[in-house]
Each structure stands twice: as C-alpha cells, then as structure tokens.
Design a protein around this motif. Structure first.
Motif, PDB file in Angstrom:
ATOM      1  N   LEU A 276       0.844  -1.205   0.000  1.00  0.00           N
ATOM      2  CA  LEU A 276       0.000   0.000   0.000  1.00  0.00           C
ATOM      3  C   LEU A 276       0.879   1.255   0.000  1.00  0.00           C
ATOM      4  N   SER A 277       0.956   1.905  -1.145  1.00  0.00           N
ATOM      5  CA  SER A 277       1.755   3.136  -1.193  1.00  0.00           C
ATOM      6  C   SER A 277       0.969   4.314  -0.637  1.00  0.00           C
ATOM      7  N   MET A 278      -0.355   4.107  -0.449  1.00  0.00           N
ATOM      8  CA  MET A 278      -1.198   5.151   0.119  1.00  0.00           C
ATOM      9  C   MET A 278      -2.172   4.469   1.076  1.00  0.00           C
ATOM     10  N   ARG A 279      -2.924   5.238   1.799  1.00  0.00           N
ATOM     11  CA  ARG A 279      -3.916   4.664   2.709  1.00  0.00           C
ATOM     12  C   ARG A 279      -5.347   4.974   2.270  1.00  0.00           C
ATOM     13  N   THR A 280      -5.492   5.823   1.269  1.00  0.00           N
ATOM     14  CA  THR A 280      -6.822   6.162   0.727  1.00  0.00           C
ATOM     15  C   THR A 280      -6.759   6.033  -0.798  1.00  0.00           C
ATOM     16  N   TYR A 281      -7.561   5.125  -1.346  1.00  0.00           N
ATOM     17  CA  TYR A 281      -7.526   4.871  -2.794  1.00  0.00           C
ATOM     18  C   TYR A 281      -8.888   5.124  -3.432  1.00  0.00           C
ATOM     19  N   ASN A 282      -8.893   5.677  -4.629  1.00  0.00           N
ATOM     20  CA  ASN A 282     -10.081   5.611  -5.493  1.00  0.00           C
ATOM     21  C   ASN A 282     -10.238   4.174  -5.988  1.00  0.00           C
ATOM     22  N   VAL A 283     -11.482   3.679  -6.048  1.00  0.00           N
ATOM     23  CA  VAL A 283     -11.732   2.423  -6.782  1.00  0.00           C
ATOM     24  C   VAL A 283     -12.877   2.683  -7.766  1.00  0.00           C
ATOM     25  N   GLY A 284     -12.682   2.250  -8.986  1.00  0.00           N
ATOM     26  CA  GLY A 284     -13.683   2.528 -10.011  1.00  0.00           C
ATOM     27  C   GLY A 284     -14.115   1.269 -10.721  1.00  0.00           C
ATOM     28  N   ALA A 285     -15.207   1.403 -11.473  1.00  0.00           N
ATOM     29  CA  ALA A 285     -15.694   0.286 -12.289  1.00  0.00           C
ATOM     30  C   ALA A 285     -16.267   0.843 -13.592  1.00  0.00           C
ATOM     31  N   MET A 286     -17.363   1.582 -13.484  1.00  0.00           N
ATOM     32  CA  MET A 286     -18.039   2.116 -14.683  1.00  0.00           C
ATOM     33  C   MET A 286     -18.505   3.537 -14.386  1.00  0.00           C
ATOM     34  N   SER A 287     -19.006   4.173 -15.417  1.00  0.00           N
ATOM     35  CA  SER A 287     -19.502   5.537 -15.263  1.00  0.00           C
ATOM     36  C   SER A 287     -20.609   5.709 -16.295  1.00  0.00           C
ATOM     37  N   PHE A 288     -21.778   6.194 -15.872  1.00  0.00           N
ATOM     38  CA  PHE A 288     -22.873   6.350 -16.846  1.00  0.00           C
ATOM     39  C   PHE A 288     -23.813   7.462 -16.414  1.00  0.00           C
ATOM     40  N   THR A 289     -24.710   7.835 -17.346  1.00  0.00           N
ATOM     41  CA  THR A 289     -25.744   8.840 -17.077  1.00  0.00           C
ATOM     42  C   THR A 289     -27.086   8.104 -16.921  1.00  0.00           C
ATOM     43  N   PRO A 290     -28.101   8.761 -16.345  1.00  0.00           N
ATOM     44  CA  PRO A 290     -29.432   8.132 -16.273  1.00  0.00           C
ATOM     45  C   PRO A 290     -29.934   7.696 -17.656  1.00  0.00           C
ATOM     46  N   GLU A 291     -29.664   8.527 -18.656  1.00  0.00           N
ATOM     47  CA  GLU A 291     -30.114   8.203 -20.016  1.00  0.00           C
ATOM     48  C   GLU A 291     -29.451   6.912 -20.517  1.00  0.00           C
ATOM     49  N   GLU A 292     -28.158   6.795 -20.304  1.00  0.00           N
ATOM     50  CA  GLU A 292     -27.445   5.580 -20.744  1.00  0.00           C
ATOM     51  C   GLU A 292     -27.935   4.352 -19.982  1.00  0.00           C
ATOM     52  N   LEU A 293     -28.188   4.528 -18.684  1.00  0.00           N
ATOM     53  CA  LEU A 293     -28.694   3.404 -17.884  1.00  0.00           C
ATOM     54  C   LEU A 293     -30.079   2.986 -18.395  1.00  0.00           C
ATOM     55  N   ALA A 294     -30.921   3.994 -18.675  1.00  0.00           N
ATOM     56  CA  ALA A 294     -32.279   3.693 -19.157  1.00  0.00           C
ATOM     57  C   ALA A 294     -32.221   2.947 -20.503  1.00  0.00           C
ATOM     58  N   GLN A 295     -31.300   3.355 -21.384  1.00  0.00           N
ATOM     59  CA  GLN A 295     -31.149   2.676 -22.691  1.00  0.00           C
ATOM     60  C   GLN A 295     -30.800   1.207 -22.492  1.00  0.00           C
ATOM     61  N   GLU A 296     -29.956   0.936 -21.518  1.00  0.00           N
ATOM     62  CA  GLU A 296     -29.534  -0.447 -21.258  1.00  0.00           C
ATOM     63  C   GLU A 296     -30.702  -1.244 -20.665  1.00  0.00           C
ATOM     64  N   VAL A 297     -31.488  -0.611 -19.795  1.00  0.00           N
ATOM     65  CA  VAL A 297     -32.662  -1.291 -19.212  1.00  0.00           C
ATOM     66  C   VAL A 297     -33.667  -1.617 -20.323  1.00  0.00           C
ATOM     67  N   ASN A 329      -3.867   3.750  -9.166  1.00  0.00           N
ATOM     68  CA  ASN A 329      -3.009   3.358  -8.032  1.00  0.00           C
ATOM     69  C   ASN A 329      -3.512   2.077  -7.370  1.00  0.00           C
ATOM     70  N   ALA A 330      -4.823   1.954  -7.237  1.00  0.00           N
ATOM     71  CA  ALA A 330      -5.384   0.726  -6.646  1.00  0.00           C
ATOM     72  C   ALA A 330      -5.060  -0.473  -7.545  1.00  0.00           C
ATOM     73  N   ARG A 331      -5.153  -0.263  -8.853  1.00  0.00           N
ATOM     74  CA  ARG A 331      -4.875  -1.349  -9.797  1.00  0.00           C
ATOM     75  C   ARG A 331      -3.406  -1.747  -9.727  1.00  0.00           C
ATOM     76  N   LYS A 332      -2.551  -0.753  -9.599  1.00  0.00           N
ATOM     77  CA  LYS A 332      -1.102  -1.017  -9.570  1.00  0.00           C
ATOM     78  C   LYS A 332      -0.672  -1.616  -8.226  1.00  0.00           C
ATOM     79  N   ASP A 333      -1.120  -1.036  -7.125  1.00  0.00           N
ATOM     80  CA  ASP A 333      -0.581  -1.421  -5.808  1.00  0.00           C
ATOM     81  C   ASP A 333      -1.096  -2.770  -5.324  1.00  0.00           C
ATOM     82  N   TRP A 334      -2.396  -3.000  -5.400  1.00  0.00           N
ATOM     83  CA  TRP A 334      -2.915  -4.256  -4.825  1.00  0.00           C
ATOM     84  C   TRP A 334      -3.820  -5.008  -5.797  1.00  0.00           C
ATOM     85  N   GLY A 335      -3.659  -4.680  -7.097  1.00  0.00           N
ATOM     86  CA  GLY A 335      -4.267  -5.516  -8.138  1.00  0.00           C
ATOM     87  C   GLY A 335      -5.751  -5.363  -8.323  1.00  0.00           C
ATOM     88  N   TRP A 336      -6.300  -4.174  -7.995  1.00  0.00           N
ATOM     89  CA  TRP A 336      -7.753  -3.990  -8.161  1.00  0.00           C
ATOM     90  C   TRP A 336      -8.181  -4.171  -9.619  1.00  0.00           C
TER      91      TRP A 336
END
Ligand SMILES: NC(=O)C1=CN([C@@H]2O[C@H](COP(=O)(O)OP(=O)(O)OC[C@H]3O[C@@H](n4cnc5c(N)ncnc54)[C@H](O)[C@@H]3O)[C@@H](O)[C@H]2O)C=CC1
Ligand SMILES: CC(=O)[C@H](N)C(=O)O
Length: 363
Positions: A276-297, A329-336
């Motif tokens: 752990l090179s830091m103690r606070t990490y961002n973790v991400g997966a996806m990013s979308f708008t309500p419109e994009e989510l509605a299209q997928e539904v 950083n999360a992906r690099k440090d602990w394989g997220w």
C-alpha cells in the motif's frame, strides 16, 4: 540508526519509538495501561465488527466476510432492529458509535481485531440534517479512530466520490487533488480520510480507506444518497415498467456493482501493508448517465419508460462530483480489477429483481 537521522529520513513516529512510550492513547489512557494487543497475528482469522451494518452495504459485507472467516467471526452492529433473516444469519449486536464506552466494551469483550466502519448519513439525508450528520460522521468517526488505535485494530473506513467538489478535476478525479466538497457528507469524508491517515502516521493505526463510487445493489434499499436513482430504477422498472428520475438525463457519475465494492473492500484489507503506497484509494468500475442506464434497461424491458423530475439539491450535489474515477493506483498497488460493467450490471440487477417479483406474484 540515531533517532534524529531516522526522522530526517522520513521514518514514521511509530517506527522510531514504541507506541506506548509516545503516550499513544488519544483518550489519555494512562501510560502504564495494559494495551489490549489481540492483533490479527494472534489468531487464524480476524474477529470482525461492522458498524452501521444494517444499511445498503453492511449485510452483504457480513455475508462475504462470514464465508471467508466463519459465521461467528463477524459481528454485525447497528442502532436499528435487524430483520429476522439478518438476525438469524450470524451474530448481531446493538452499537451506537456515539457511545464510546460501549464501543470499547464490544471491542474488548468480543476481542475484535478488524473493524469496518459503515455508519454514516449519506449525502442527501446529510444535507437534510446537518447537525446529526456532523455528529454521526465526524464525532462518531473520532470514537472509531480512538477505539481502533487503542486496541491495535485494522480499520476500514469507506470514503466516496462525494469527498470531491466542484474545484476538483472531474474527468477523471485522481487520488490526490483539490478536495473542497460542498456537502456535510463530503466534508466529513475528507475529514475521515485525513484523520485516518494522520492516526496511521502518528500512532501506527492500520487505517485503510477506499473511495467508493455510487454502489448499486438489489437486496436492500439505498440510504438517502445522490446516486440512489441508479438503485431505484431497477425496482421500478421490474415492478411498474417506468421510473421517475430525480437527476438530469446527462448527469454522469462513477458507479459500481455491490459485489465489486465488497470484494475491493476485502482485498484492500487483506493486502500486505508494504503493497500500500497510500492509505486512501479511489476504486472505479463504470460511469454512466441516467439516459445511458435507461437505454440499457430498455434492451431487457421493451416497455420501459423514464421521465425526469429533477431534485435541485441532489442535482447540485451530483454536478459537483467526479464524472469518472482514476483508480490506477489501486490497480497497480494491490491488483484492483472490477468485474461488472454496465451491461453485466443491468442484466444482474434485472435478474435479481425479476426473480423477486416472480416470488412475490407466486405467494
Ligand atoms: N451506498 C453507497 O453508494 C456508498 C456508500 N459509501 C459509504 O459506505 C458506508 C455504508 O453505506 P450504506 O450502507 O449505503 O449507508 P446506509 O445509509 O444505507 O447505512 C448507514 C447505517 O448507519 C447506521 N447509523 C446511523 N447512525 C448510527 C449511529 N449513531 N451508530 C451506529 N450506526 C448508525 C444507520 O442505522 C444505517 O443502517 C457509509 O459510510 C457510506 O458513506 C460510500 C460511497 C458510496
Ligand atoms: C456516492 C455516495 O457516497 C452515496 N451513494 C451518496 O450518493 O451519497
């Protein structure tokens, strides 16, 4: 190595002097107090306490940890009454994080070694009750930090995309940048990040923190956040075939399916400290708008309709949050690595809600 030279080399305080010599206890425990030192190394499995465990995320976390460490090693706690299925699924205890003595009693009596601190008021409810949010999210956190430092616990505190503000880079938001949030929730989470890191460097507290995106899950109701629409849409699509969204159609926010969120949480807690090179990490997966989510539904529910009735408070909050997260950083440090993107999220959520609806219809 001489003391001053170690300091000049940037050694942390706790690697220089024994914690007790420094009078570690932030609660002024006498220097000769016998510190409870039941650390992880004492046992095969950690003994876990989850605070605020009856919200959207806690029960799922308890299930995951119980699979990993055994049912009786994980205690769920909250100030609410647990539903029957939760009460019978493993140890549950009442715990108000504003009551320091009772927190300490639980940690001592149950010989806790890991603490997951989930109690909080989220962004929208926080704005509706600032003084309660300040008490729970800030005073409560102080109690948690102190009890964790005094009893050598490994402590996980979630932060959020809400810890960023309108002056932060938004696309993407990196781990380290300007953080000037404009909600009491965001302010309290920046405070938690900084205090946790301070306790780590000052007292050697094993503090670990992930900034979660909006989390989407099927098995519980969201707790009053700005990203709640992305949970509610699945309930309404399967029940009514339509949904009224309280954010504008083009509002882009980072999101994550609960399985990814809980796995990330366990992975960062199990990561070797030296990774752990830091103690606070961002973790991400996806990013979308309500419109994009509605299209997928719509691909799965052809009659689905979305309408917009924007809540000004939630919209202002969302407009100040990142659109994307840089979690390199999360992906690099602990394989997220996340498993769920938007198509898998929608299929999974609709399947889960669809089967619920079928059970309800049948009974
Ligand atoms: N759900 C999400 O999308 C995200 C959640 N997080 C963080 O993850 C954590 C868990 O989130 P959720 O489960 O969604 O929250 P939630 O709002 O659903 O649950 C919070 C729980 O805290 C409890 N609580 C309130 N006051 C308390 C007190 N005085 N003592 C003990 N417990 C108390 C409540 O009873 C509730 O069950 C929170 O810290 C939140 O900030 C971070 C980012 C995203
Ligand atoms: C992203 C969060 O922290 C939470 N879901 C909220 O919207 O307040």
């Amino acid at each position: 190595m001489p003391f001053m030279r170690m300091l000049r080399r940037g050694c942390c305080w706790t690697s220089v002097l024994p914690v007790r010599f420094l009078g570690i206890s932030p609660r002024q425990i006498p220097a000769d107090a016998n510190f409870h030192s039941a650390s992880f190394s004492d046992t095969d499995h950690p003994r876990v306490l989850i605070t605020g465990g009856l919200g959207q995320l806690g029960v799922g976390l308890a299930n995951l940890l119980r699979k990993r460490f055994g049912k009786d090693s994980v205690i769920l706690s909250d100030i609410k009454k647990p539903p029957d299925h939760v009460f019978h699924s493993g140890p549950f205890i009442y715990s108000d994080i504003l009551d320091y003595k009772s927190l300490r009693e639980i940690v001592v009596n149950k010989r806790i070694t890991w603490l997951f601190h989930y109690s909080a008021l989220l962004s929208a409810v926080g704005e509706a009750n600032v003084s309660l949010a300040r008490a729970v999210n800030i005073t409560g956190l102080h109690n948690i930090l102190d009890v964790a430092a005094e009893h050598s616990l490994r402590l996980f505190v979630p932060s959020t995309i809400g810890a960023f503000g309108p002056t932060s880079p938004r696309n993407p938001a990196p781990d380290l940048c300007i953080q000037r949030p404009r909600t009491i929730y965001g302010v309290s989470k920046v405070h938690a990040e900084l205090m946790g890191e301070y306790y780590h460097y000052r007292y050697g507290l094993d503090f670990r923190c992930l900034r979660y995106p909006g989390i989407i899950s099927a098995d519980s109701q969201p707790g009053g956040g700005t990203t709640d629409y992305a949970v509610q849409i699945f309930h309404d699509a399967t029940k009514h075939g339509k949904f009224e969204c309280n954010l504008e159609a083009h509002t882009r926010l980072p999101m994550m399916y609960i399985d990814d969120c809980l796995r990330a949480t366990l992975e960062v807690m199990e990561a070797p400290a030296e990774s752990l090179s830091m103690r606070t990490y961002n973790v991400g997966a996806m990013s979308f708008t309500p419109e994009e989510l509605a299209q997928e539904v719509l691909k799965h529910v052809p009659e689905f309709q979305i309408t917009y009735n924007v809540d000004a408070i939630r919209q202002a909050i969302a407009d100040s949050w990142p659109m994307n997260f840089d979690d390199s950083n999360a992906r690099k440090d602990w394989g997220w690595k996340h498993d769920f993107d938007l198509p898998e999220l929608v299929t999974t959520m609709l399947n889960l809600h669809g089967s619920e609806a079928r059970v309800a219809q049948a009974s």
